[in-house]
Design a protein around this motif. Sequence first.
Motif: not given
Length: 800
Positions: A595-610
């Motif tokens: 959740r924190r990674a998704a909120l942070a954005g960027g490529p890692g955030g996109a992967r966490a979202d998915r």
Amino acid sequence: MTPTPTAPPAAGGLRLVRPALADVPARVRLGADQRAVVDRLLAGTDPALLVVGAAGTGKTLLAVEAVAAALGADEDALFPSPGRPSPDEVLVLAASRRAAAELRDRIGARVRRTTGQAMVRTAASAAFAVLRARAALLGEPAPTLISGPEQDLALAELLAGHAAGEGVPLRWPAGVPDEALTLRAFRGELRDLIMRAAERGLAPADLALLGERHGRPEWVSAAALYEEYLDVTTLRAGTPDAGARYDPAVVVEEAAEVLRGWDAELPGRPRPRWRLVVVDDYQEVTEATARLLRVLQDDGARLLLLADPDAAVQTFRGATPALVGRADVVGDGPGELDAHRMVLDGVRRHGPALRAVVARVAERVAVVGGAAHRRALPVTRDGLPVPATSPEDPAAGVRAAVLPSPAQEAAWIAHALRRAHLEDGTPWAEMAVVARAGSQVTALRRALGAASVPVAVVGSDVPLRDEPAVRPLLDSLRCALGPDAGGAALDAELAARLCCSPLGGLDAVGLRRLRRALRAEEVAGGGGRASDELLVEVLTEPARAATLPPAVRRPVSRLATVLAEGRAAAALPGADAQTVLWALWDAAGLAEPWRRAALAGGPGGARADRDLDAVLALFRAAETFVDRMPQARAAAFLEWVEAQELPSDTIAARASRDAVQVLTPAGAAGREWDVVAVAGVQEGVWPDLRLRDSLLGSQALVDVLSGRGARPAAEPAADARATAHAAAEAGAAARAAVLADELRSFHVAVSRARRTLLVTAVSDEDDQPSPFLDLVEPNDEDDDPRRTVAPAPLDLRGLV
């Protein structure tokens, strides 16, 4: 806010953290053409209104405002006047579940009334509600709806059984090779044929009779398999403890039949009834839906049908744009609803340049029920005409580009999107990339992500079992169940895969370091076991990791604890798949970091979202499976997911973030963005004129049922020349229908832009631009001025 799974409630369901509903303006100023529709609807003088408008004329907005006006949303009275329908007496039909969800949010924010049931549905959902109401009144178990992956799985099992020589022999004609029976493409054609037959109320015997009459032996063979499909899936009659099961192609026709015979079957019992039915994107409805609308109209409902016959993306699922041309006909035939036709004449989405492109594409589409809507001209948001000499936004316009390679094409699109974001201030969420096929969507998503463009994808392009975040949970579930409960024992290969998954958190170097540490301890203790055996042991016994060096202890200890928690949950009395999966997920502790990674954005955030979306889809699938088969073992759910080969549609909550949408025309339908890039407009790709049902002929079945088919086999042509001529005419008609579908989908793609439209193609030794590119930017010169190359990558880090 990114949704994450949270602890399940006492009843065993899954609570979701959903984003708050975005507010919308309470009132919208309608144009004169839109206001005329609302006024005529409120007058109530017509049993049905057919409103035809070009792309961008505000049909969906009109649907929202028509519902608000019918309910008196702008009145100050606490209760609606007696002459107005209540919210429960209004039904709004959308073409897809995504479109229904978005329209439901817009109407809910506009009307702000409490309803006892969903006001906005798909046709299948509304029909299913009718069948559930009937089952409840009869005291029968609630029916269930079969998903696409379940249909594909059932057909795959039937075909595999026949290939193994089980059951009654099933012989396919020579035109259907044996090796095709195991392919997903063949099952897709088979599903399409069966669903088209089911939509039109054909029983297996009827399909077989048509096959014999018209010389189509493949229909006869498919009819035998259709009979088995009905038996296996209990399509029309459920088991005593499970209730009837329906698939979306049959449920609408069944609901229409139930409503027709309601008084005879349930005399004196209240029936599902609506006073106003609004259909957005009427060009996407099937003939079964048109029959259901006729039943509702005969029952007293007033209809408001909103359509653009030049734009359709659901024809592969049975949508029939020709129904728009029959809606204003008086009669009892399919789609003949005696509707009063009205035309929207103002385009509010885009200016003159974009309107010219959309109009050129629409002109190539075969006319369905008139072309008056194609003469619509751009108007302002207040409905005033846009002067032809008025200056447009400097960033607006249309650009066609021909690139030397697919990599250059993706780089050019990425550069254009980044420039629009940085120089013009366009939010990422107000940009989209549309491609013809799912394979192109996947390639573009990867290329744009590598170019630091935040990307979001509508839906999934892989089966649920192959999602990177789901695969480790399924492997852990298999280990937790063990061989005695239908799972599997932990072996070295599975242990290594789990260690290198998100549950273990190791990479190849870390796994090698762990193996060396285990082997060193074994040798120091005088043992001689290999690292494979030691790796299995340390994951089976969590306490075993206590003696390892700190550098490798934490990941393996966490993974061992996850597996131990799963085994403990599986050992509980009455444990089901949902219970064990939750124990594994909770012990993994990945929800908060992702959740924190998704909120942070960027490529890692996109992967966490998915990954979070995929996990939610898995829990939703487990919840559905347990609800349908509460006594089934967890291993049965594991087998069910593993056997599915199609991406699964889900209504689980999904993250919403500032990112560029990458989708197909079907995903783009009904939506709009400031900047839209239409990619991959290649010869042979768009349009793709290959016949969709070359083996089994589902479209030929539709033509036969509508009276457009070839003469029956019992009435042969006079000579071979006439037969060949008839076959050529049939082939030409089939390809013309495919071209029309391709033009409609391209029309949808290019009409989504509010300000800027970019259309790209590749020209090299293997690929050439499509003629569709000339509809966007005509070119008669030998030296194509549209040819360009992607600019050098810009170092814009820190500015995005």
